[in-house]
Write a protein that holds these residues in place. Structure first.
Motif, PDB file in Angstrom:
ATOM      1  N   LEU A  85      60.997 -41.911  50.800  1.00 20.11           N
ATOM      2  CA  LEU A  85      60.735 -42.286  49.401  1.00 20.11           C
ATOM      3  C   LEU A  85      61.940 -42.985  48.786  1.00 20.11           C
ATOM      4  CD1 LEU A  85      58.945 -39.038  48.183  1.00 20.11           C
ATOM      5  CD2 LEU A  85      57.910 -41.316  48.321  1.00 20.11           C
ATOM      6  N   PHE A  86      63.122 -42.471  49.058  1.00 25.38           N
ATOM      7  CA  PHE A  86      64.334 -43.073  48.501  1.00 25.38           C
ATOM      8  C   PHE A  86      64.462 -44.525  48.931  1.00 25.38           C
ATOM      9  CE2 PHE A  86      68.740 -44.376  48.809  1.00 25.38           C
ATOM     10  CZ  PHE A  86      69.246 -44.032  47.558  1.00 25.38           C
ATOM     11  N   HIS A  87      64.353 -44.766  50.245  1.00 26.81           N
ATOM     12  CA  HIS A  87      64.514 -46.132  50.756  1.00 26.81           C
ATOM     13  C   HIS A  87      63.445 -47.066  50.186  1.00 26.81           C
ATOM     14  CE1 HIS A  87      67.795 -46.010  53.696  1.00 26.81           C
ATOM     15  NE2 HIS A  87      67.474 -44.727  53.847  1.00 26.81           N
ATOM     16  N   ALA A  88      62.262 -46.549  49.950  1.00 31.08           N
ATOM     17  CA  ALA A  88      61.202 -47.388  49.391  1.00 31.08           C
ATOM     18  C   ALA A  88      61.431 -47.628  47.901  1.00 31.08           C
ATOM     19  CB  ALA A  88      59.846 -46.733  49.627  1.00 31.08           C
ATOM     20  N   LEU A  89      61.655 -46.561  47.161  1.00 29.04           N
ATOM     21  CA  LEU A  89      61.714 -46.688  45.698  1.00 29.04           C
ATOM     22  C   LEU A  89      62.929 -47.474  45.221  1.00 29.04           C
ATOM     23  CD1 LEU A  89      59.349 -44.714  45.774  1.00 29.04           C
ATOM     24  CD2 LEU A  89      60.378 -43.521  43.834  1.00 29.04           C
ATOM     25  N   VAL A  90      64.052 -47.325  45.888  1.00 28.42           N
ATOM     26  CA  VAL A  90      65.227 -48.072  45.442  1.00 28.42           C
ATOM     27  C   VAL A  90      65.010 -49.566  45.674  1.00 28.42           C
ATOM     28  CG1 VAL A  90      66.564 -48.039  47.603  1.00 28.42           C
ATOM     29  CG2 VAL A  90      67.739 -48.013  45.398  1.00 28.42           C
ATOM     30  N   ARG A  91      64.287 -49.912  46.723  1.00 27.80           N
ATOM     31  CA  ARG A  91      63.948 -51.322  46.946  1.00 27.80           C
ATOM     32  C   ARG A  91      62.925 -51.804  45.916  1.00 27.80           C
ATOM     33  NH1 ARG A  91      65.401 -49.334  51.943  1.00 27.80           N
ATOM     34  NH2 ARG A  91      66.080 -50.803  53.585  1.00 27.80           N
ATOM     35  N   GLY A 124      61.515 -60.720  52.023  1.00 26.34           N
ATOM     36  CA  GLY A 124      62.124 -61.321  53.206  1.00 26.34           C
ATOM     37  C   GLY A 124      62.205 -62.827  53.169  1.00 26.34           C
ATOM     38  N   LYS A 125      61.826 -63.433  52.046  1.00 25.62           N
ATOM     39  CA  LYS A 125      61.836 -64.890  51.952  1.00 25.62           C
ATOM     40  C   LYS A 125      63.212 -65.397  51.516  1.00 25.62           C
ATOM     41  CE  LYS A 125      56.932 -65.013  50.659  1.00 25.62           C
ATOM     42  NZ  LYS A 125      55.965 -65.386  49.609  1.00 25.62           N
ATOM     43  N   ASP A 126      63.445 -66.654  51.798  1.00 27.49           N
ATOM     44  CA  ASP A 126      64.623 -67.335  51.263  1.00 27.49           C
ATOM     45  C   ASP A 126      64.232 -67.842  49.881  1.00 27.49           C
ATOM     46  OD1 ASP A 126      66.903 -68.743  50.738  1.00 27.49           O
ATOM     47  OD2 ASP A 126      66.504 -70.355  52.165  1.00 27.49           O
ATOM     48  N   VAL A 180      72.145 -53.451  47.633  1.00 25.85           N
ATOM     49  CA  VAL A 180      70.720 -53.177  47.758  1.00 25.85           C
ATOM     50  C   VAL A 180      69.921 -54.477  47.816  1.00 25.85           C
ATOM     51  CG1 VAL A 180      70.295 -53.064  45.268  1.00 25.85           C
ATOM     52  CG2 VAL A 180      68.847 -51.750  46.825  1.00 25.85           C
ATOM     53  N   HIS A 181      70.479 -55.537  47.243  1.00 30.70           N
ATOM     54  CA  HIS A 181      69.746 -56.800  47.157  1.00 30.70           C
ATOM     55  C   HIS A 181      69.768 -57.591  48.465  1.00 30.70           C
ATOM     56  CE1 HIS A 181      69.045 -56.034  42.974  1.00 30.70           C
ATOM     57  NE2 HIS A 181      70.333 -55.809  42.790  1.00 30.70           N
ATOM     58  N   PHE A 182      70.488 -57.089  49.457  1.00 33.29           N
ATOM     59  CA  PHE A 182      70.397 -57.675  50.796  1.00 33.29           C
ATOM     60  C   PHE A 182      69.217 -57.078  51.577  1.00 33.29           C
ATOM     61  CE2 PHE A 182      75.267 -58.173  50.634  1.00 33.29           C
ATOM     62  CZ  PHE A 182      75.153 -59.426  50.025  1.00 33.29           C
ATOM     63  N   LEU A 183      68.663 -55.992  51.079  1.00 32.23           N
ATOM     64  CA  LEU A 183      67.600 -55.293  51.790  1.00 32.23           C
ATOM     65  C   LEU A 183      66.269 -56.025  51.666  1.00 32.23           C
ATOM     66  CD1 LEU A 183      68.394 -51.643  50.634  1.00 32.23           C
ATOM     67  CD2 LEU A 183      69.286 -52.860  52.638  1.00 32.23           C
ATOM     68  N   GLU A 184      65.347 -55.662  52.525  1.00 34.93           N
ATOM     69  CA  GLU A 184      64.011 -56.240  52.496  1.00 34.93           C
ATOM     70  C   GLU A 184      62.981 -55.157  52.181  1.00 34.93           C
ATOM     71  OE1 GLU A 184      63.064 -58.801  55.779  1.00 34.93           O
ATOM     72  OE2 GLU A 184      65.130 -59.544  55.925  1.00 34.93           O
ATOM     73  N   TRP A 185      61.798 -55.594  51.954  1.00 40.14           N
ATOM     74  CA  TRP A 185      60.699 -54.706  51.574  1.00 40.14           C
ATOM     75  C   TRP A 185      60.608 -53.536  52.576  1.00 40.14           C
ATOM     76  CZ3 TRP A 185      57.733 -55.768  47.229  1.00 40.14           C
ATOM     77  CH2 TRP A 185      56.623 -54.923  47.003  1.00 40.14           C
ATOM     78  N   ARG A 197      52.634 -54.739  46.349  1.00 42.68           N
ATOM     79  CA  ARG A 197      52.512 -56.050  47.005  1.00 42.68           C
ATOM     80  C   ARG A 197      51.481 -56.919  46.292  1.00 42.68           C
ATOM     81  NH1 ARG A 197      54.562 -57.046  52.146  1.00 42.68           N
ATOM     82  NH2 ARG A 197      55.609 -55.288  53.174  1.00 42.68           N
ATOM     83  N   ALA A 198      50.356 -56.323  45.925  1.00 46.57           N
ATOM     84  CA  ALA A 198      49.314 -57.074  45.224  1.00 46.57           C
ATOM     85  C   ALA A 198      49.805 -57.536  43.868  1.00 46.57           C
ATOM     86  CB  ALA A 198      48.060 -56.214  45.072  1.00 46.57           C
ATOM     87  N   ALA A 199      50.519 -56.675  43.165  1.00 45.42           N
ATOM     88  CA  ALA A 199      51.058 -57.050  41.854  1.00 45.42           C
ATOM     89  C   ALA A 199      52.092 -58.158  41.978  1.00 45.42           C
ATOM     90  CB  ALA A 199      51.675 -55.825  41.174  1.00 45.42           C
TER      91      ALA A 199
END
Length: 984
Positions: free
Chosen positions: A838-844, A89-91, A869-874, A783-785
């Motif tokens: 799972l789909f929405h998470a894994l594709v991101r 979500g960062k710029d 897809v690159h407009f999406l956030e975590w 997130r930790a990685a």
């Protein structure tokens, strides 16, 4: 017999147009074209405007040649990090850049001249610089397309180039900041010098290679020794592997903690051989030799070899080794005040006739040589400092091309000093010493590591020349004598009236020195991996003053005016402003064509000033990029969140950026620095065209696609050196195929899914809730990685989850429900609800690494010309999904499932059981209801018993779901569930 009914049309098989075969090489350019059409980078900046900013500052590669695997690895890793931060979500802007000045590009133009048999020095400088600029522009365009093809997303329409006028103006402005604060001086001291390129080099422009050099032992006759009269007439012995420095020797150094000895070679030889009457042996026998006793044996070996060869030429066989006999012990303090003659005192003119003093040097050791070191202040830092402290100045005998000056009495006009023939044991230096009776031993067989120019591959030398320096140990505006001073150079002796050296004391009352500021900044910076901190700390702690001048043509000039009488360079804010304005209008070329009187203005007369035309070190250029990229675009005082380059940049860009910013801003230009290793071939060897082991990233892209290369980068431990080759890439391709099939399965399984089908988590079966627990754990791990920049850990967690938790477990168990349950069944709806999550998470999660494939997957399910897809956030992962008790229970179930699968395998091999659906399983414990265990084991039945056991079921097979169940009375008939679905 009638045919069995065909129920295939009643089974809900996954449907998708997403192809199993990737075809990345052809598909990725199409995706790039669409990204260009929709302006993905600019739209992402608009979308993220006002968000927390993450700036990864791009270290500029040289614009000279196609990209190699090191470039690809570096740029992909940067892109993965930038995309991951954007996903959070960062710029996260990314401004790519290029180093356009300096030797690498200039050398290429000179090579073109040499092919045409043209002399660069005969070409007008403006024309030559224009050709360098055109060459850089050409390769910037080529490399830009190659980087874009890797999937690297950035501001490709407005990259930074060090040769842009505004960049050149900013660079000279940074230089003037150092000058204005007194952190600049011109002095004479030895620097690394390339006689081939005729310029000083930075340490980062030097590489070390093993070579074989000539080693010599030379005798200096002692003529004065007030504290040890017995030394008069004896000869001090020095050993060196740089014979060409003997003509400029000015002193002899001894160690104050070393006790010396006088030795003689008398009549004794190994083997009892009588001493023949021969000049070579008589000289050794008749003279006394001064050296450290620890090194006498090695010296005797070298002398024995030399004498044996000399006698053999006269037909005399010397079968044994000369044996030295100790005479007098000489304590080191007795050498104080002693003087020796230069070996060529009769041929070398006034310079060589001057006696050579013995000077105490703390750098003298008994590791090798003789324990006495000859001092040539023109060609060694220790030599320079020791001689300078004792009133001995450089003489500048060796010219820029490695020749001795024409007026030099001995060897004038000869060279080059890096020419092997010139310094060989039969070359002019050794021949002269031999004729003078001073050469005791010489052999062309000394193997050692030696610095070379990484561009020309030629040997370099240490050469004292007038250069501009940034001092490491002087505080800003120190008020030291000569601060900001440039002294005048004379012809020979004592050329620098006010020569500054790196040994000048810091004026601590005026604040911290550059070294202190930089070391403090290192401690305040995050280093990834942490061990990198110690490496750069040691480099900065021990580095000499920064030599920033180059004797070249292509680059930013050191735009200073030096007063001809005082030697001070001009520090006038108004003049500085006019200099910067001139560079903004016309770039660096403006300096060489300037009306300097107009720049100086009415307060200064041009006749009073020397115009400096030396070129700035390109590391100063790149070290200043934070000023004209980060601060110019994002505001004064803003610094990068991350610098990321290879480990060699601890002595390169990381350090030059640190020193530049520390000197002008009192801090580092970055908050964190990540270091990666180098790409080696599949056998762990450095890639080289000569051994034909180069792995070309462009070939990989053409054959397999960029996503394969990107996945390789993310999968390796890039903090260390990494390997890449056919077998390794085959493994990467296999991992990619499995991930792709995971997405393909989910796309097919989710065909037609909408919100109306969604089931609340509280109404889901345990298996679905367990999978959400695992997803929450994966999310935390990723997130930790991401925070640790450990994308090999990230990629491994993602692929393991897809392969082990999903494909081999969850999907395998639930395919029966997906295919055969009624569309409205609660279990099937819960499964598809979790699949959607799972789909929405894994594709991101996959998008930062597999940027093309993730886009293809997303567009396959949610087609949109202007979406990405690159407009999406975590993904939003509910922490409440974590259920440790449930997880513990299901880990036990999975362990039992593995045991059952292993028990079934022998029956499969024997073909007693062709599918687990034919297995009747007995287990010693029942962690779930038997119906649920039958689903988990994908078996016919599960019953409780004393031990784990497997047998073939006696139940018939359902003609639709193929399960062997009690209610199926004849083979091919339908089970109750399937009958209900078919009848509905």
């Amino acid at each position: 017999m009638t045919d069995a009914p065909d129920y295939r049309d009643t089974v809900f098989l996954p449907k998708t147009d997403f192809p199993m075969k990737a075809g990345l090489a052809g598909k990725e350019p199409q995706i790039l074209d669409r990204w260009a059409r929709i302006g993905i980078y600019d739209r992402l900046r608009e979308t993220r405007a006002g968000r927390t900013r993450f700036i990864l500052h791009d270290g500029p590669p040289y614009a000279n040649g196609d990209i190699h695997m090191g470039h690809a690895m570096n740029k992909v890793l940067k892109d993965i990090i930038v995309r991951s931060q954007s996903l959070l979500g960062k710029d996260a802007p990314y401004v790519p850049g290029w180093d356009c000045h300096g030797l690498p590009i200039e050398w290429k133009i000179e090579e073109e001249y040499r092919k045409k048999k043209l002399n660069k020095d005969e070409v007008p400088p403006a024309e030559f610089r224009a050709q360098c600029r055109a060459y850089a522009e050409r390769w910037v365009a080529i490399q830009r397309d190659q980087f874009k093809r890797l999937g690297v997303m950035g501001d490709w329409e407005d990259p930074y180039l060090t040769m842009k006028f505004e960049a050149e103006a900013a660079i000279v402005n940074e230089l003037l900041k150092f000058a204005g604060s007194g952190q600049l001086y011109r002095g004479a001291k030895p620097v690394m010098w390339s006689p081939v390129e005729k310029t000083a080099l930075a340490e980062a422009e030097v590489e070390y290679e093993d070579i074989v050099s000539t080693q010599i032992d030379v005798a200096f006759e002692i003529v004065e020794a007030p504290n040890a009269p017995e030394l008069v007439g004896a000869h001090a012995v020095i050993w060196t592997t740089t014979p060409w420095t003997i003509p400029v020797n000015q002193a002899l150094a001894y160690g104050e903690s070393i006790d010396y000895v006088l030795i003689r070679f008398n009549d004794f030889l190994d083997g009892g051989f009588d001493w023949p009457d021969h000049p070579a042996l008589n000289r050794l026998r008749d003279q006394k030799w001064l050296l450290a006793p620890q090194l006498a044996e090695a010296f005797a070996d070298r002398v024995s070899r030399a004498v044996r060869a000399e006698l053999a030429a006269d037909g005399i066989d010397l079968p044994g080794k000369l044996v030295p006999t100790e005479m007098d012990q000489i304590r080191s303090e007795k050498l104080a005040g002693a003087y020796a003659r230069h070996p060529m005192h009769e041929k070398g003119g006034f310079f060589s006739k001057r006696l050579r003093p013995f000077l105490a040097g703390d750098f003298v050791t008994t590791d090798a040589g003789t324990g006495l070191v000859h001092m040539a202040p023109d060609h060694g830092e220790d030599d320079f400092l020791l001689c300078k402290a004792n009133g001995l100045d450089p003489v500048f005998a060796v010219t820029a091309d490695g020749m001795y000056r024409e007026d030099w009495a001995w060897l004038g006009g000869q060279g080059s000093v890096i020419n092997k023939k010139f310094v060989a044991s039969n070359g002019p230096i050794c021949t002269g010493l031999r004729e003078a009776g001073a050469l005791l031993a010489a052999s062309d067989d000394f193997l050692h590591s030696y610095p070379h120019s990484w561009r020309s591959k030629a040997k370099i030398i240490f050469r004292c020349t007038p250069q501009w320096f940034i001092p490491m140990d002087r505080s800003a505006n120190s008020g030291l004598p000569g601060a900001g001073r440039s002294a005048e150079v004379g012809a020979q002796s004592a050329p620098w009236a006010e020569s500054e050296t790196s040994s000048a004391p810091a004026a601590s009352s005026n604040g911290a020195t550059l070294r202190e500021t930089a070391l403090d900044a290192i401690e305040r910076t995050r280093w990834v991996p942490e061990k990198a901190r110690n490496r750069i700390h040691a480099m900065v702690e021990g580095r000499p003053d920064w030599v920033i001048s180059r004797q070249r043509a292509w680059g930013v000039p050191i735009a200073l005016y030096v007063h001809r009488q005082s030697g001070d360079y001009l520090r006038d804010p108004a003049v500085n402003a006019r200099i910067v304005a001139a560079f903004q209008d016309g770039g660096a070329d403006a300096w060489f064509a300037a009306d300097h009187q107009a720049i100086l203005g009415p307060d200064h007369a041009l006749a009073d000033y020397e115009v400096v035309n030396d070129i700035l070190d390109v590391w100063f250029d790149s070290g200043s990029t934070h000023a004209f990229v980060i601060e110019a675009r994002y505001g004064e005082g803003v610094r990068a969140d991350l610098y990321l380059e290879g480990s060699d940049q601890h002595r390169g860009w990381f350090q030059s950026s640190l020193l530049e910013s520390s000197g002008t801003r009192g801090r580092a230009p970055y908050d964190a620095v990540l270091t990666h290793g180098f790409a080696l071939d599949g056998n762990g060897r450095k890639m080289s065209k000569s051994i034909k082991n180069v792995v070309d990233p462009l070939d990989i892209i053409r054959e397999s696609g960029a996503d394969i290369l990107r996945l390789w980068v993310a999968s390796v431990d890039y903090f260390e050196d990494v390997r890449i080759g056919k077998e390794i890439l085959a493994g990467t391709s296999d991992a990619y195929r499995k991930l792709r099939n995971t997405f393909r399965y989910m796309l097919g399984a989710l065909e037609g899914f909408d919100d109306a089908e969604r089931v609340p988590v509280t109404e889901m079966p345990e298996l679905e809730r367990y999978m959400l627990h695992l997803l929450a754990g994966l999310d935390a791990e990723l997130r930790a990685a991401t925070d640790a920049f450990e994308f090999n850990r990230y990629a491994r967690a993602l692929t393991d989850f897809a392969n082990n938790d999903l494909s081999a477990f969850f999907f395998d168990i639930r395919k029966d429900s997906l295919y055969c349950d009624a569309p409205g069944s609660a279990k099937r709806r819960a499964y598809r609800t979790v699949l959607d999550t799972l789909f929405h998470a894994l594709v991101r999660y996959a998008a930062p690494i597999l940027c093309f494939t993730a886009e293809e997957v997303w567009q396959s399910r949610f087609p949109s010309e202007d979406g990405s897809v690159h407009f999406l956030e975590w993904p939003e992962v509910d922490a409440g999904w974590r259920d440790e008790a449930l997880a513990t229970k299901w880990q036990g179930v999975r362990g039992l499932r593995e045991q059952v699968t292993e028990a079934i395998e022998p029956f499969r091999r024997e073909k007693t059981i062709r599918s687990s659906l034919e297995a009747a399983v007995t287990v010693p414990e029942m962690p779930l209801d038997h119906v649920l265990l039958e689903e988990v084991f994908i078996s016919s039945t599960v019953t409780a018993g004393d031990a784990l056991a497997v047998s073939r079921t006696g139940h018939e097979k359902c003609g639709r779901c193929w399960r062997h169940l009690p209610e199926v009375k004849e083979d091919g008939a339908l089970c109750d569930r399937c009958a209900e679905v078919v009848d509905a």
